[in-house]
Every structure is written in C-alpha cells, then in structure tokens.
Design a protein around this motif. Structure first.
Motif, short mmCIF file in Angstrom:
data_model
loop_
_atom_site.label_atom_id
_atom_site.label_comp_id
_atom_site.label_asym_id
_atom_site.label_seq_id
_atom_site.Cartn_x
_atom_site.Cartn_y
_atom_site.Cartn_z
N LEU A 60 0.82 -1.21 0.00
CA LEU A 60 0.00 0.00 0.00
C LEU A 60 0.86 1.26 0.00
CD1 LEU A 60 -2.88 -0.88 2.52
CD2 LEU A 60 -3.02 -0.74 0.04
N ILE A 61 1.92 1.25 0.79
CA ILE A 61 2.83 2.41 0.83
C ILE A 61 3.45 2.63 -0.54
CG2 ILE A 61 5.03 3.26 1.79
CD1 ILE A 61 4.22 1.77 4.42
N SER A 62 3.87 1.53 -1.16
CA SER A 62 4.48 1.59 -2.50
C SER A 62 3.51 2.14 -3.53
CB SER A 62 4.95 0.19 -2.90
OG SER A 62 5.40 0.17 -4.21
N ILE A 63 2.24 1.69 -3.49
CA ILE A 63 1.24 2.17 -4.46
C ILE A 63 0.93 3.64 -4.22
CG2 ILE A 63 -1.21 1.99 -5.11
CD1 ILE A 63 -0.94 -1.07 -4.66
N GLU A 64 0.76 4.03 -2.95
CA GLU A 64 0.39 5.42 -2.65
C GLU A 64 1.43 6.42 -3.17
OE1 GLU A 64 -1.84 7.52 1.00
OE2 GLU A 64 0.27 7.12 1.38
N LYS A 65 2.68 6.02 -3.13
CA LYS A 65 3.76 6.91 -3.61
C LYS A 65 3.62 7.21 -5.10
CE LYS A 65 7.29 5.62 -0.22
NZ LYS A 65 8.51 4.80 0.01
N THR A 66 2.95 6.33 -5.85
CA THR A 66 2.84 6.52 -7.31
C THR A 66 1.57 7.25 -7.72
OG1 THR A 66 1.64 4.44 -7.72
CG2 THR A 66 4.05 4.31 -7.63
N LEU A 67 0.67 7.53 -6.76
CA LEU A 67 -0.63 8.12 -7.10
C LEU A 67 -0.61 9.65 -7.05
CD1 LEU A 67 -2.97 5.72 -5.07
CD2 LEU A 67 -2.43 5.60 -7.51
N GLU A 68 -1.29 10.26 -8.03
CA GLU A 68 -1.50 11.71 -8.05
C GLU A 68 -2.99 11.96 -8.17
OE1 GLU A 68 0.78 12.83 -11.48
OE2 GLU A 68 2.61 13.16 -10.31
N PHE A 69 -3.56 12.67 -7.19
CA PHE A 69 -5.00 12.90 -7.19
C PHE A 69 -5.33 14.21 -7.89
CE2 PHE A 69 -4.38 9.76 -3.92
CZ PHE A 69 -5.49 8.93 -4.06
N LYS A 70 -6.21 14.12 -8.87
CA LYS A 70 -6.59 15.27 -9.69
C LYS A 70 -7.41 16.27 -8.87
CE LYS A 70 -8.74 16.13 -14.20
NZ LYS A 70 -9.50 15.49 -15.30
N SER A 71 -8.36 15.74 -8.12
CA SER A 71 -9.20 16.63 -7.32
C SER A 71 -9.27 16.13 -5.88
CB SER A 71 -10.61 16.74 -7.92
OG SER A 71 -11.15 15.43 -8.13
N LYS A 72 -10.26 15.31 -5.59
CA LYS A 72 -10.46 14.82 -4.23
C LYS A 72 -9.49 13.69 -3.89
CE LYS A 72 -14.23 13.08 -1.32
NZ LYS A 72 -15.63 12.58 -1.33
N SER A 73 -8.70 13.90 -2.86
CA SER A 73 -7.72 12.89 -2.46
C SER A 73 -8.39 11.79 -1.64
CB SER A 73 -6.61 13.56 -1.63
OG SER A 73 -5.66 12.60 -1.23
N VAL A 74 -8.01 10.54 -1.93
CA VAL A 74 -8.55 9.38 -1.20
C VAL A 74 -7.42 8.74 -0.40
CG1 VAL A 74 -9.68 7.13 -1.42
CG2 VAL A 74 -10.21 8.95 -3.06
N PRO A 75 -7.56 8.64 0.93
CA PRO A 75 -6.51 7.97 1.71
C PRO A 75 -6.46 6.48 1.36
CG PRO A 75 -8.39 8.50 3.10
CD PRO A 75 -8.68 9.09 1.77
N VAL A 76 -5.31 6.01 0.91
CA VAL A 76 -5.18 4.62 0.44
C VAL A 76 -4.75 3.68 1.56
CG1 VAL A 76 -3.87 3.11 -1.11
CG2 VAL A 76 -4.76 5.28 -1.95
N ILE A 77 -3.82 4.14 2.40
CA ILE A 77 -3.26 3.24 3.42
C ILE A 77 -4.22 3.06 4.59
CG2 ILE A 77 -1.36 2.93 5.06
CD1 ILE A 77 0.39 4.52 3.09
N SER A 78 -4.55 1.79 4.83
CA SER A 78 -5.45 1.43 5.92
C SER A 78 -5.14 -0.01 6.32
CB SER A 78 -6.91 1.56 5.46
OG SER A 78 -7.76 0.82 6.32
N HIS A 79 -5.24 -0.29 7.62
CA HIS A 79 -4.95 -1.66 8.10
C HIS A 79 -5.96 -2.67 7.57
CE1 HIS A 79 -1.57 -0.75 10.59
NE2 HIS A 79 -2.23 0.16 11.28
N SER A 80 -7.16 -2.19 7.19
CA SER A 80 -8.20 -3.11 6.72
C SER A 80 -8.28 -3.16 5.20
CB SER A 80 -9.56 -2.68 7.30
OG SER A 80 -9.87 -1.37 6.87
#
Length: 544
Positions: free
Chosen positions: A280-300
């Motif tokens: 998840l950390i690796s994927i989040e580093k590659t994401l760019e949010f155009k408008s509304k940001s979505v938190p990706v990292i979560s234990h569930s």
C-alpha cells in the motif's frame, strides 16, 4: 525395538517425501477415477482393498506400516479390517514423515548453518536473517518425534497420534509462527547477500553440489517449517476422514486439526500484515489525485487486482470498435473495499487518479452476447463515484480470461458458471492439481500437487477459477496444471470428506481448544501466497 531404527534411518529427505507422497496421491485418485463399475449407491468409492496402498510398494516407495516385518509376522493383517489398516497407515505416515522432516532439518543445520566456510562469509545479523530461530524449530521437531516414536513403540497397532499432535501444537509449535513471519526478511536478505557477497555465493554453490544434499537447493531447506506445518494439518485431516464417528480418535483429530489451523492462521496474518502494508505504501507513492484525495493506506485494506484495460468511447458501432483512436488506456487498482481508476503518466512511473468508488457500489455487465466485436468488453457501473454520481465505463480487456477475471474481482457476489463446494453437487466439475503452480497475480491461487478443487469458472483460453476443497480458498490458475476428475462417485466422496472436515472445524472452534487468547474463534479461510522461494503459505480472509 520395533520401529526406532527405521525412523532414524529415514531414506527420504522431506522434500523427496513430499513430492513422492503427492505423486502417489494423484496416481491413486486417477485409478479410482477409472473405476466406474462396482460402486454401490450411497456407499462411496469401494476400491479394491490394496488400491489405496499399492502405489507405495515400489522402488521409490514410502515406508508402509503393513510392510514392516514385525507387523507381517504378528498376524495382525489377517485380523484387522481394511479400514483399520488404512487408519494405521495414515498415522504411520504422520510419524515417518516427521522423521523425514527432522532429517532434512539436520542437513540444514549441519551442512549449512554450522558450515565454517559459509559462516565466515556472513555477518552475525545476516546469519540471523537467513536462519532465524531454526534451532528452536528443530528442538520442537525433536521433542515431537520422540513422543511419536515412544507411542508407536508401545504397540504394533498404533492407538492414536493426534493427541500428541494437539499437545505439541499447544505447547511447542508457536516457534513456527516466529520463523514463518521472519521469512519475509529471509527472502529479501538472501537475494541481497547472493548479489553482493561473492564469497557467500561461491561457498553456497559448492555446498549445494554436495551429494548428500541430493541436488536440492538451499532455499528448499529454508521453507521446510511452513511446508511441514501445513502438511501436518493435511495428515491429521486424513486421519479425521477415516476415524470412526464419535470416537476418541475423531475427537483428538478435531482438536489437533483446529490447533494447527490456528497456527497456520497466525503465520499468515503476520506475513500478510507486513507485505500488505509495504504494498500500500508503495502504491500510494505513485498516485497523483486530480481533485479529491482518497486515503489509500489502511490496516483493513489490501490489493486484489491491478492492471491496464482500454476505455472505449463513442457509440457501440462497428466503426467505433475498429477505430483505435476511440480507445484509450486506463489503469485500475482494485482493493478489497475500493476501486481507483487511473491514467498512467507519460513517464510511466506515476498514476493520475481519475475516479474512485467503494467496491460495494460496483456493478458489472458482460457484453459478450452483443456480438463478436464486444467479446472482450464489459460495462463497469459506479453507482456512486467520488463525486457522488452514477457513471459507467465501457472497458475492453486483452483476452476472454482477463475480462472474466476483472468481472469476478470487481463484483465477487455475481453468480458463477458452476456451483460452489457448499452446494454439495457432485455434478459440478472437479479437478486435481498435477503440477504445482505459484500465483503471479493477486487474484490467482497457488496450488500444490494433489490439491482437489471445485471449478467455478472456466475460460476458452486456458484458465479456471476454482475453490480448493480442503480450505475453501478461491482463485484463478491455468488449466494445464490440473486434470479433471470424471467419475461422479469420486467427486461425491471428495465432497463428503470435505464436508466432514468443515463440520469438524466448526466443532473444533466451539470445543474450547485455544491458542493464546484467540483460540476459540473460527478460523477464517486463507488464499495461498507465493513468494520468492515458491509456494509456501496461504492467504486468509474472504475478499469481499
């Protein structure tokens, strides 16, 4: 002394035992599958008395209880019913395979861990990364084997072994959990040391070529503990399937099986927790949010599937389908509770998030029945996207199987072509694995030789989605690694045995046997994870 010498002189290393045992299981099932006559209705598969055992009587055979000289001379074989002989063999295999496992651990210790040349090439921290708590694992096996040997020394007819399995699982097998969780670091560091340490690389190459290693790799020894704990669970299942109902043997087998399930579960939870968070950390580093940001990292949260598909635009005409300009690539990241629709950047390293939706609000529609041009196309509906709007995407995949895999992953509750195992329909297709397969994608299932699976989906381009009978795990695998079980009675018997195991699991979960403070809970089901060393663990939890 009736048995001990034979155990000490175990002729197989565990890796060889495992391969041989699985191959024999496959051959036995093939022979049963061919027995279409002589089956009494409602009695299950009634194979000739020697069929379940005869395949182990060859030059490459595993030891059989009935072949021991003391057993043959005792006259027991003429007194015992065939069912009891088969139970004796099931218990005897648990003991002899433990001897074989211990022999392989001894090779790992004496040949690798305590080799002065190899040790001198490694720092103390690297030694720990590679070997972890293997010496504690060895001590647990030694104690376990000693108690098993003592039991079979008491009588020619083995009384039980599952009570011993349960006792050791409760008191000593926690060392497996530490070892397996450390394997995440083990594989990374082994790769690093091999690449950067020439002295180690040369010493390892020399050690792997020694005759008493029998052509087996160092890594095949490192993965032994988890392979053993999962195999032990299967061996207990074999005893449970054959034990008389409501007997002490059945009760002990249920308790032992439940305890081993708990250990496997804890191993998997530890491994998954680390690998999922890293991913998840690796994927989040590659994401760019155009408008509304979505938190990706979560234990569930964890990744279920990712990949590129073509988004189609314009009217659904033949002209549109042929015009490449009206296709543009989008990259999907599907998590267990979230979908991100992204566009890859020109550098290929970043992904711009175009839309998102919770997984529960996704619907799919296959376009296959609307003509050949739409064969690999499906509609993806977001009932409520990030802007709280209903939107649809027409998506084209590279193949028929890729389309079906996306549909199954995006909308897991859709009806499959064939019924699940829980329907208990022997008419549903079943296969057995004849070649181990390590998953390459998150939606795939790693399967082992001799695994039996109920088929849920099948594509024309060589893929199947199946549900493994012994643990209920689901996933995709190539058709080439399995063969169909054609005899309906064999399929029915497989389902009956599967149902008995599942009922036993429910009984074990409510019987009060515990592992730590969590032992009384029902074990969730777990999909196999494949790592650098190959197939060695199961993934858990329903991915809904």
């Amino acid at each position: 002394v009736l048995f001990v010498n034979m155990l000490v002189q175990a002729s197989f290393l565990y890796q060889e035992y495992r391969d041989t045992s699985k191959q024999q299981e496959i051959e036995q099932r093939r022979q049963q599958d061919g027995l279409t006559s002589g089956v009494s209705a409602g009695l299950g598969v009634t194979s000739p008395p020697a069929l379940q055992l005869q395949l182990r009587n060859n030059s490459r055979s595993l030891s059989l209880w009935q072949n021991l000289e003391v057993v043959q001379q005792s006259g027991l074989l003429t007194q015992l019913p065939q069912r009891e002989v088969i139970i004796q063999e099931a218990m005897f295999e648990l003991v002899t395979s433990e001897a074989s496992y211990y022999k392989s651990l001894e090779v790992l210790e004496t040949h690798f861990l305590k080799n002065p040349v190899l040790v001198n090439t490694l720092s103390q921290s690297d030694m720990h990364f590679l070997f972890s708590n293997i010496e504690e694992v060895m001590k647990a096996s030694e104690r376990f084997l000693m108690d098993l040997e003592n039991r079979i020394e008491q009588s020619l007819q083995i009384s039980d072994v599952c009570d011993i399995v349960h006792d050791h699982a409760v008191k000593h097998f926690h060392v497996f959990i530490t070892y397996v969780i450390n394997q995440v670091y083990q594989e990374k560091n082994y790769r690093r040391i091999l690449q950067g340490n020439q002295s180690f690389r040369e010493a390892m190459a020399q050690l792997e070529n020694q005759p008493h290693v029998r052509g087996l790799s160092f890594t095949s020894f490192l993965i032994l503990p988890f392979q053993r704990i999962t195999r032990l669970k299967m061996l207990v299942q074999n005893i449970l399937k054959r034990a008389e109902e409501n007997s002490d043997m059945e009760a002990n087998a249920i308790k032992a099986h439940h305890q081993l399930e708990q250990i496997v579960k804890e191993c998997n939870e530890g491994v998954r927790k680390m690998s999922r968070t890293e991913e998840l950390i690796s994927i989040e580093k590659t994401l760019e949010f155009k408008s509304k940001s979505v938190p990706v990292i979560s234990h569930s949260r964890w990744l279920l599937k990712k990949g590129e598909v073509q988004q189609m635009a314009g009217p659904k005409s033949t002209r549109t389908m042929r015009s490449k300009k009206l296709h543009h690539p989008v990259y999907l990241f599907l998590f267990n509770n979230l979908l991100l629709i992204t566009k890859r950047s020109s550098s290929g390293e970043k992904f711009q998030v175009l839309d998102s939706c919770t997984r529960a609000m996704l619907r799919t529609e296959d376009m296959e029945d609307q003509g050949q041009m739409l064969a690999n196309v499906f509609n993806l509906k977001l009932l409520e996207n990030q802007e709280e709007r209903h939107v649809s995407y027409m998506l084209k995949t590279s193949s028929m199987s890729d389309k079906l895999r996306w549909i199954c992953a995006l909308t897991p509750n859709r009806r499959t072509r064939f019924m699940s195992t829980s329907a208990h329909q022997p008419a549903s297709p079943q296969v057995q694995c004849i070649q181990s397969y390590s998953s390459q994608e998150p939606d795939e299932l790693s399967i082992e030789m001799a695994d039996v699976l109920n088929i849920l989906e099948r594509t024309d381009d060589g893929w199947m989605m199946g549900e493994r009978l012994h643990d209920g795990e689901k996933g995709w695998f190539p058709c080439r690694v399995v063969e169909e079980i054609k005899n309906q009675e064999v399929r029915a018997q497989n389902l009956r045995e599967c149902q008995r195991i599942h009922l036993a699991q429910e009984g074990g979960a409510s019987s009060g046997s515990r592992l730590g403070s969590r032992g009384g809970r029902r074990t969730p089901k777990t999909p196999k994870v494949s790592n650098f060393f190959g197939t060695w663990t199961d993934q858990s939890e329903e991915e809904q």
